[in-house]
Write a protein that holds these residues in place. Structure first.
Motif, PDB file in Angstrom:
ATOM      1  N   TYR A  40       0.871  -1.175   0.000  1.00  0.00           N
ATOM      2  CA  TYR A  40       0.000   0.000   0.000  1.00  0.00           C
ATOM      3  C   TYR A  40       0.908   1.225   0.000  1.00  0.00           C
ATOM      4  O   TYR A  40       1.778   1.351   0.880  1.00  0.00           O
ATOM      5  N   THR A  41       0.685   2.149  -0.932  1.00  0.00           N
ATOM      6  CA  THR A  41       1.607   3.270  -1.039  1.00  0.00           C
ATOM      7  C   THR A  41       0.939   4.500  -1.636  1.00  0.00           C
ATOM      8  O   THR A  41      -0.075   4.393  -2.345  1.00  0.00           O
ATOM      9  N   ARG A  68      -2.349   1.770  -4.851  1.00  0.00           N
ATOM     10  CA  ARG A  68      -1.788   3.114  -4.853  1.00  0.00           C
ATOM     11  C   ARG A  68      -2.907   4.151  -4.753  1.00  0.00           C
ATOM     12  O   ARG A  68      -3.904   4.107  -5.488  1.00  0.00           O
ATOM     13  N   ALA A  69      -2.745   5.120  -3.816  1.00  0.00           N
ATOM     14  CA  ALA A  69      -3.678   6.240  -3.673  1.00  0.00           C
ATOM     15  C   ALA A  69      -2.954   7.331  -2.882  1.00  0.00           C
ATOM     16  O   ALA A  69      -1.795   7.152  -2.490  1.00  0.00           O
ATOM     17  N   LYS A  77      -7.954   3.190   4.212  1.00  0.00           N
ATOM     18  CA  LYS A  77      -8.058   1.764   3.881  1.00  0.00           C
ATOM     19  C   LYS A  77      -7.445   0.911   4.991  1.00  0.00           C
ATOM     20  O   LYS A  77      -8.020  -0.100   5.403  1.00  0.00           O
ATOM     21  N   ILE A  78      -6.294   1.341   5.496  1.00  0.00           N
ATOM     22  CA  ILE A  78      -5.633   0.587   6.574  1.00  0.00           C
ATOM     23  C   ILE A  78      -6.498   0.582   7.829  1.00  0.00           C
ATOM     24  O   ILE A  78      -6.677  -0.452   8.483  1.00  0.00           O
ATOM     25  N   GLU A  79      -7.060   1.749   8.176  1.00  0.00           N
ATOM     26  CA  GLU A  79      -7.892   1.833   9.378  1.00  0.00           C
ATOM     27  C   GLU A  79      -9.147   0.965   9.247  1.00  0.00           C
ATOM     28  O   GLU A  79      -9.575   0.315  10.200  1.00  0.00           O
ATOM     29  N   ALA A  80      -9.725   0.952   8.049  1.00  0.00           N
ATOM     30  CA  ALA A  80     -10.910   0.122   7.826  1.00  0.00           C
ATOM     31  C   ALA A  80     -10.562  -1.358   7.975  1.00  0.00           C
ATOM     32  O   ALA A  80     -11.333  -2.141   8.562  1.00  0.00           O
ATOM     33  N   TRP A  93       3.904   2.243   2.573  1.00  0.00           N
ATOM     34  CA  TRP A  93       4.936   3.237   2.207  1.00  0.00           C
ATOM     35  C   TRP A  93       4.240   4.537   1.828  1.00  0.00           C
ATOM     36  O   TRP A  93       3.643   4.616   0.755  1.00  0.00           O
ATOM     37  N   PHE A  94       4.256   5.524   2.720  1.00  0.00           N
ATOM     38  CA  PHE A  94       3.655   6.814   2.403  1.00  0.00           C
ATOM     39  C   PHE A  94       4.147   7.891   3.370  1.00  0.00           C
ATOM     40  O   PHE A  94       4.854   7.605   4.340  1.00  0.00           O
ATOM     41  N   ALA A  95       3.742   9.134   3.103  1.00  0.00           N
ATOM     42  CA  ALA A  95       4.327  10.292   3.789  1.00  0.00           C
ATOM     43  C   ALA A  95       3.522  10.718   5.006  1.00  0.00           C
ATOM     44  O   ALA A  95       2.942  11.803   5.026  1.00  0.00           O
TER      45      ALA A  95
END
Length: 338
Positions: A40-41, A68-69, A77-80, A93-95
């Motif tokens: 997920y990134t 990717r989003a 999405k992760i929390e869901a 992998w994200f900011a």
């Protein structure tokens, strides 16, 4: 910390990085990884596909499946999935380093010491190797060279009347880099919310993402902008009339960590991918996309300021973590729902 990071950038100018195969041998790995790993990134499609394709070519038997989003939708999405009982990603992998910290505190992140990452500065491996920085990004002031006669020097130049209605910035509700920027500036005495009040009065335009901002800047729809540095270098190299400066107050460091979920179903493949990102092959691909590498010995991308010229503003993670809802509410009050 600023001095430390300046030293980090200076160290990146010397040395050489070993290959992925060398590092895997050094790690004592016996069986090659295999299977499908899910990532997920918020990385751009072009960048993450370039790296994933190269990794898969060098690691037969592993397939990288990518969701990717923007950072906000990825976190949603992760929390869901957490509420549903299990995160489906093997690596993320994200900011938004604050989000990673929260996951680490909950015991969700897997500590992993990537062998190839040993040459990167220690401060780029966070919280006992639970997540890692694999290249450096900064928020800077960019401008259209055909429309701006005098190079900006300060973040406050975005509030100058001559740029009224021609200032662009990304939405903090989509871009993790933008959210970190707003939260950090809101807590700085020399900026505070009065800075964003001035931008609102100057009719600054909030675009959805950094990619949208740089395209509007290159087309001349806006004349100056807050945007991540690598996008400017990339478009400038392609001939677009854009350039950037490191403001006298400093460039805002944008942590963009990657980490492995402890319940990853393809743990070996995820570890191999994280390790690959530190190899000289991957670091050179980062440079080819105008990012600043974190492994010593990799030449910096063209038009990257000398390390001694970069004054760094560290993101205020404590303030951001403690004021997330307030940041969202006050930004929405000024600029409307995003």
């Amino acid at each position: 910390m600023t001095r430390v990071l300046l030293c980090v950038l200076a160290l990146l100018l010397v040395g050489a990085a070993p290959s992925l195969s060398t590092m895997l041998r050094a790690s004592g790995a016996t069986a090659p990884p295999s299977g499908t790993m899910t990532l997920y990134t918020s990385e751009s499609d072009d960048d993450v596909n370039l790296l994933a394709d190269d990794f898969m070519r060098r690691t037969p038997g592993v397939t990288v499946k990518i969701f990717r989003a923007g950072t906000g939708p990825v976190e949603a999405k992760i929390e869901a999935e957490m509420q549903a009982g299990r995160i489906q990603a093997d690596a993320i992998w994200f900011a938004d380093i604050g989000f990673f910290q929260n996951l680490a505190q909950k015991g969700i992140m897997l500590p992993y010491n990537p062998p190839a990452g040993g040459r990167a500065p220690r401060i780029l491996h966070y919280q006992g190797n639970q997540f890692h920085e694999v290249r450096l990004i900064f928020n800077v002031v960019a401008f259209n060279t055909r429309q701006v006669k005098f190079r900006p020097t300060s973040w406050w130049d975005l509030a100058l009347p001559r740029y009224r209605g021609r200032v662009g910035m990304p939405s903090p509700f989509v871009s993790g880099a933008a959210f970190a920027h707003v939260g950090t500036f809101a807590a700085l005495p020399e900026f505070g919310w009065s800075f964003y009040q001035k931008l609102q009065e100057n009719k600054a335009i909030v675009f959805r993402s950094n990619g949208d901002v740089i395209q509007k800047l290159a087309s001349g729809e806006v004349s100056v902008a807050q945007v991540v540095d690598f996008f400017v270098r990339a478009l400038k190299a392609q001939g677009s009339p854009v350039d950037y400066i490191v403001p006298k107050e400093g460039a805002v460091l944008v942590p963009t960590p990657i980490g492995i979920i402890k319940t990853a179903s393809s743990r070996a493949a995820a570890e191999a991918f994280v390790n690959y990102l530190y190899t000289s092959d991957a670091q050179r691909l980062f440079v080819s996309r105008s990012y600043i590498p974190v492994v010593p010995g990799i030449p910096l991308p063209p038009d990257t300021p000398d390390a001694s010229q970069i004054k760094i503003i560290q993101p205020n993670l404590v303030y951001i973590d403690g004021h997330r809802e307030e940041i969202k509410q006050r930004f929405t009050t000024l600029f409307g729902a995003q």
